[in-house]
Design an enzyme around this catalytic site. Sequence first.
Site, PDB file in Angstrom:
ATOM      1  N   HIS A  82       0.849  -1.192   0.000  1.00 48.81           N
ATOM      2  CA  HIS A  82       0.000   0.000   0.000  1.00 48.81           C
ATOM      3  C   HIS A  82       0.883   1.239   0.000  1.00 48.81           C
ATOM      4  CE1 HIS A  82      -3.255   2.729   1.038  1.00 48.81           C
ATOM      5  NE2 HIS A  82      -4.129   1.724   1.068  1.00 48.81           N
ATOM      6  N   LYS A 117      -7.802  -3.116  -7.974  1.00 53.47           N
ATOM      7  CA  LYS A 117      -8.431  -2.929  -6.666  1.00 53.47           C
ATOM      8  C   LYS A 117      -9.620  -1.979  -6.820  1.00 53.47           C
ATOM      9  CE  LYS A 117      -7.481  -0.472  -2.293  1.00 53.47           C
ATOM     10  NZ  LYS A 117      -6.429   0.246  -1.527  1.00 53.47           N
TER      11      LYS A 117
END
Length: 759
Positions: free
Chosen positions: A251, A419
């Site tokens: 991330h 995502k």
Amino acid sequence: MIAMGRPRSLRLTAPFLLVTLLAAAEPPRDFRDATVAWPVPVAPPAGAPNVLIVLWDDIGFGQFGAFGSPLTTPNIDRVAARGVRYTNFHTAPVCSPTRAALLTGRNPHAVGVNHIGEYANGADNSQGGPKLEAGTIADYLRGRGYGTFAIGKWHLAPMTEQGADASSAFWPTGRGFDHFYGYMGGDMNQFSPEIFSDRPRIKPAATRPAGETYFMDADFTDRAIGLIAEHHASAPAERPFFLYLAYCAGHAPHHAPPEYLAKWRGKFDAGWDVIRAETLARQKKLGLVPPDTALPPHNAGVKPWADLTPDQRRLFARYYEAFAADLEYVDAQFGRLLDYLDRSGLTDNTLILLASDNGASPEGGVEGIWNEMRIFAANQPGELAGGLRHYEDLGGPLTYPTYPIGWTQAGNTPFRGTKGTTFEGGVHVPLIASWPARIKDIGSLRPQYLHVVDIMPTILEAAGIAAPAVLQGRTQPPLAGTSFASTWPAAAVAAPAQRDTQYYEIHGHRAIYHQGWKAVTFHQEGKPYAEDQWELYNLTTDVNETRNLAPAQPAKLAELLAVWEQEAQRHNVYPLDDRHAGPRDMLRPEYNLNRTSITYYPPVSGLHKFTALERRNRSMTIKADIERDAAGEGVILAHGGRFAGYTLYVKAGRLCYHYNYAGDQRTAVTSDAPLTAGRHTVSAELKLTGDGGADVTLTIDGHPAGRGRVPVVLPGNISHETLDLGCDLYTPVADDYASPYNFQGTVHRVTVDTTELKK
């Protein structure tokens, strides 16, 4: 014949009888006369393994070395070499629903987590954290004798439950974990994070040894090793541990030490099209995808590498260098944990499940972003000029970067989508299972269709534990998952999957998998759901959704849509919420929205970002009662940090106000007159002017002391950092002081007022 009268020996007077009975009821007066009855500890089932879940963040199917990546992950690959890799494992499209499903064994909507906590809308399927009646794997394992630890990212607590006044109900220590060490939100600054130990916040100085460079995921590894070591040293030998280790790596922000950044210089200059093709070739060679798999067209917004300008290619390659360095460095930290398990003799009976929480992220946008707070605080995408200005700093502590969507596509090789979508690129990710005592067909692949809800039942079966019907007085909802422990023997490589149906939903994007087929739609926000165009794929022959069969097989599509409806009703998917809940719409506690004024008293600092007053679209006044030491400097109030925020402070004898617009625009206002030693009332007023900007007025003891102009105010939330009184805890909002810049004197009180709500 014998007379049945009362024996003479029992004919006692009433008072004497009472005394005798009381004496008999007295407990022993000396411990030597007492019966020893120690509480019997709960014993785990014989042979129950240690359990280690290692969850990586935003890692696509093609971003671990063992899954064909060009990136260096030798320790993840070490686990793969000791176990089995699953080539058909799926998650929810974003992190919090995946984590809720993983830890509860139920589908995310069913337990109230349809999205991340910041985007919860209050509907039954959108509570911001798993419902309390849904027990976690930690609850169940701890109830059968396990020691339980959560380390790293949580992101499963509603915004209303993250302030200091909240209970522990939604924190790890309220959900079955004996200990927690990590952060509560979606991501964190690796160099200067906000860390909690169980519930208390750890002061930054406690995590930053003098003379050493701090790195959060390395700290998490240290803590993991320490907790296991203490458990191993103090618990009975037969008492296993459960460690949930959720790294930030993958991330944003993509941070790494300088030596790791240097190793990757120039390694991605060939661009994402070449990297993508080379990754697919390795995946075919490894047997991860069928030999005839072809790459789908570019995702929307992705240009061919050859069509980019020289500046774009130079910058975009640098972004991915930072990501590669981050992943490699944290993989090395994970290797230290594996080494400890080896040294301590724990590896053989430790079940390791290693996965990503969703596919690679598109948050960097078309051009990448040097400071992710541009998205959340400024509602702005990345842009080339800003990235080039920070080119040399990318991956270091002065940036908060994430790569452009061309690398997202390469990371999700061979799948389409990202995502946040229900295409395979959003939900099809790596999974590795290793347990040397039990899994003997090491280094092999398994093709069975799995979903993240299957992890909890697998752990329970491995431990020999049944899910309880009632936990702490709450009736437990049924598990949605099915154990995949049956896939571990070598003979099971061709066994049929135990799961044949699974729904997906996010932002109104929907998909249904059923018996090898998949129907999927990409929803446009605000449009009627009935107008969505559904696509149909046979995943048994088309693993990456390249041949839409909906026009040719409408009956099959209708069959799958009926299954979708059944599963949506069954798992609480309705109502749908298609709002992308951008920075202007991120939801907060209602009590906070309605407050317009609050007074802070020392020693308050480190307040959660949603505990501070709502300030979006509002004018603001900061008024402080302070007592300054002679020549004293320091922060009076700060909200945010290096990447967005505002601060009122004293510097070089002057009252100063600094407004930081996502690191791109900085406004500094300094008082005309010096601030003398002694007690003063000082203020900074930020008054919106209706054109996107604001006027700033400083006062000292009620007298105007300076003016300035903020050209544009932040429309979104103030970074990921805290509100601090008398200091600036983590990174500095202003660029002319260093954190924590403690105030030299006394801050008696500070009142923040956000009246004049702009309609």
